[in-house]
Design a protein around this motif. Structure first.
Motif, short mmCIF file in Angstrom:
data_model
loop_
_atom_site.label_atom_id
_atom_site.label_comp_id
_atom_site.label_asym_id
_atom_site.label_seq_id
_atom_site.Cartn_x
_atom_site.Cartn_y
_atom_site.Cartn_z
N ASN A 122 0.84 -1.20 0.00
CA ASN A 122 0.00 0.00 0.00
C ASN A 122 0.88 1.25 0.00
O ASN A 122 1.60 1.53 0.95
CB ASN A 122 -0.91 -0.02 1.24
N LYS A 123 0.81 2.01 -1.09
CA LYS A 123 1.68 3.18 -1.25
C LYS A 123 1.29 4.31 -0.31
O LYS A 123 2.13 5.01 0.22
CB LYS A 123 1.55 3.72 -2.67
N GLU A 124 -0.03 4.48 -0.14
CA GLU A 124 -0.55 5.65 0.57
C GLU A 124 -0.01 5.74 1.99
O GLU A 124 0.19 6.84 2.52
CB GLU A 124 -2.08 5.61 0.58
N ILE A 147 7.07 -4.00 -0.89
CA ILE A 147 6.64 -5.01 -1.87
C ILE A 147 6.62 -4.43 -3.27
O ILE A 147 6.85 -5.12 -4.25
CB ILE A 147 5.24 -5.55 -1.49
N ASP A 148 6.36 -3.14 -3.37
CA ASP A 148 6.33 -2.50 -4.67
C ASP A 148 7.63 -2.88 -5.41
O ASP A 148 8.70 -2.87 -4.81
CB ASP A 148 6.28 -0.97 -4.44
N SER A 149 7.53 -3.24 -6.69
CA SER A 149 8.69 -3.80 -7.38
C SER A 149 9.89 -2.87 -7.35
O SER A 149 11.03 -3.32 -7.17
CB SER A 149 8.32 -4.16 -8.82
N GLU A 150 9.64 -1.56 -7.49
CA GLU A 150 10.75 -0.60 -7.51
C GLU A 150 11.45 -0.52 -6.16
O GLU A 150 12.67 -0.53 -6.08
CB GLU A 150 10.25 0.80 -7.89
N HIS A 151 10.64 -0.46 -5.11
CA HIS A 151 11.24 -0.31 -3.78
C HIS A 151 11.86 -1.61 -3.30
O HIS A 151 12.85 -1.60 -2.59
CB HIS A 151 10.19 0.22 -2.80
N MET A 214 1.28 9.37 -12.00
CA MET A 214 1.13 9.68 -10.58
C MET A 214 1.66 8.51 -9.77
O MET A 214 2.21 8.69 -8.68
CB MET A 214 -0.35 9.93 -10.24
N ASN A 215 1.51 7.30 -10.31
CA ASN A 215 2.04 6.13 -9.60
C ASN A 215 3.53 6.32 -9.31
O ASN A 215 4.00 6.04 -8.21
CB ASN A 215 1.82 4.88 -10.46
N LYS A 216 4.26 6.84 -10.30
CA LYS A 216 5.70 7.06 -10.09
C LYS A 216 5.93 8.20 -9.11
O LYS A 216 6.87 8.17 -8.32
CB LYS A 216 6.39 7.34 -11.44
N GLY A 217 5.03 9.18 -9.16
CA GLY A 217 5.12 10.29 -8.20
C GLY A 217 4.94 9.79 -6.78
O GLY A 217 5.69 10.17 -5.87
N LEU A 218 3.96 8.91 -6.57
CA LEU A 218 3.73 8.35 -5.23
C LEU A 218 4.93 7.49 -4.82
O LEU A 218 5.37 7.52 -3.67
CB LEU A 218 2.44 7.51 -5.20
N GLU A 219 5.48 6.77 -5.79
CA GLU A 219 6.66 5.93 -5.49
C GLU A 219 7.89 6.79 -5.17
O GLU A 219 8.74 6.38 -4.38
CB GLU A 219 6.95 5.01 -6.68
N TYR A 220 7.97 7.95 -5.80
CA TYR A 220 9.06 8.89 -5.51
C TYR A 220 9.00 9.30 -4.04
O TYR A 220 10.00 9.26 -3.31
CB TYR A 220 8.90 10.10 -6.44
MG MG Z 1 5.65 0.01 -8.74
#
Ligand code: MG
Length: 384
Positions: A122-124, A147-151, A214-220
């Motif tokens: 959960n990114k939020e 868990i997010d693939s990038e992180h 925005m997904n990348k923004g939240l991941e940033y």
């Molecule tokens: Mg991701």
């Protein structure tokens, strides 16, 4: 045997998590589950994984669920407090949060408060309350495992290295389905087009977020909280989604993590960390890849990414406002109330109208979240 509490079991992360659990019956056991409203699938999961405690968020469907699992010995609770009970369930060694949206925040906090390691999809949770979440984790010595693939990629690339040796984090982005669209083409994007992601299969909200970046923004924002608020994070578009992210260290060496675009890989890593289990998933076939491409993101065509970076820089309640306005705007787009290009415009207006306040307690975030939802709804309702 690792005992797992899973939040959001019927969503994309939840289904994939249970798929991983099922492959290692001698290693994992599901002790508690929560789901939103998909009672049919939830009942099948309860039957298969036999948790002790389950929670259904949607109170209107609780009677249907009770009927579907009437023959099973399981405790059933409902509503938002149900999620919190699952998240802090005493038996759990690891809490996996695959909840979508800001509803994931309170359960994540209660898991950490209970001293549970948290595998976080959960990114939020980190976007809106990174500061408070990390404070909570530090108090109980609980770990947040992304868990997010990038992180997950950054977490793996960092393994054994000191965070202060990072020169920059290179966060890769697929660029979404509109990577090559012109500004003009982006004006008439339909819901169907936006829901068609080239590389990853995910839920509707996150697929739209990927298309707007925005997904990348939240991941940033998430990366800043996970790996150091002062760490330099650079976004780079890598259309093939094979490199899931990289770290450049102070000596200019770059360590990248590569893999097939399948969420079960980072999920399995979070579940098995600090160990790794043998996987039956196919290996990445490097010889079949003709090229891996990289380009800078176009912030003019993808203003949501810039808005997220701005929100992180402003800090305080601004990331929570960005997130809430985005949730409302994406929902309005999915319901065909606003055109695609207005998603970013609404977020921009709501951010502009917000006066950020410092994060002293969770209530600051809940207030900002509610205010931003009302403000977004107001702006959407005005005929334009
Ligand atoms: Mg991701």
């Amino acid at each position: 045997m690792k005992k797992i509490s899973l939040l959001g079991s019927t969503g994309s992360i939840g289904v994939n998590t249970l798929d991983v659990v099922e492959r290692y019956p001698e290693k994992f056991q599901v002790c508690a589950l929560s789901a939103g409203s998909n009672v049919e699938l939830f009942a099948r999961q309860i039957r298969k994984f036999k948790p002790t405690l389950v929670a259904l968020f949607d109170v209107t469907k609780i009677d249907i669920l009770k009927e579907l699992v009437a023959d099973l010995d399981v405790e059933i609770i409902s509503g938002p407090e149900g999620l919190v009970s699952v998240a802090s369930f005493l038996d759990a060694d690891l809490v996996v949060s695959g909840v979508v949206g800001s509803a994931g925040l309170l359960p994540a906090l209660s898991a950490l408060r209970a001293g549970k390691n948290l595998a976080l999809a959960n990114k939020e949770t980190l976007v809106i309350a990174g500061e408070l979440v990390l404070q909570e984790a530090e108090l109980t010595n609980a770990k947040v495992i992304p868990i997010d693939s990038e992180h997950s990629a950054i977490f793996q690339a960092l393994n054994g290295e000191k965070p202060e040796r990072i020169k920059k984090i290179i966060l890769t982005a697929s660029g979404g389905p509109f990577r090559t669209f012109s500004l003009k083409q982006m004006e008439n994007i339909t819901v169907k087009e936006a829901l068609n992601h080239p590389n990853w299969s995910m839920g509707a909200k996150i697929t739209i977020d990927s298309s707007t970046m925005m997904n990348k923004g939240l991941e940033y924002i998430e990366a800043k909280w996970l790996f150091g608020v002062n760490t330099n994070v650079e976004v780079i578009v890598h259309a093939q989604s094979i490199i899931h992210s990289m770290i450049e260290f102070v000596d200019t060496s770059i360590i990248a993590q590569l893999g097939i675009p399948d969420m079960r890989v980072p999920i399995a890593y979070a579940l098995t960390y600090p160990d790794r289990f043998v996987s039956e998933l196919p290996s990445l076939d490097l010889a079949s890849m003709s090229d891996l491409t990289f380009e800078a993101p176009d912030l003019e065509r993808f203003p949501c990414l810039q808005l997220a970076m701005d929100a992180m820089k402003i800090g305080e309640t601004m990331p929570a406002v960005l997130n809430a306005a985005n949730e409302v705007a994406v929902q309005a787009f999915l319901e065909e109330q606003i055109p695609y290009k207005e998603i970013s415009e609404i977020i921009r207006m709501v951010m502009h109208n917000h006066r950020p306040v410092p994060l002293k307690e969770i209530q600051n975030i809940l207030d900002a979240d509610l205010w931003a939802r009302e403000e977004s709804t107001k702006i959407i309702a005005v005929p334009h």
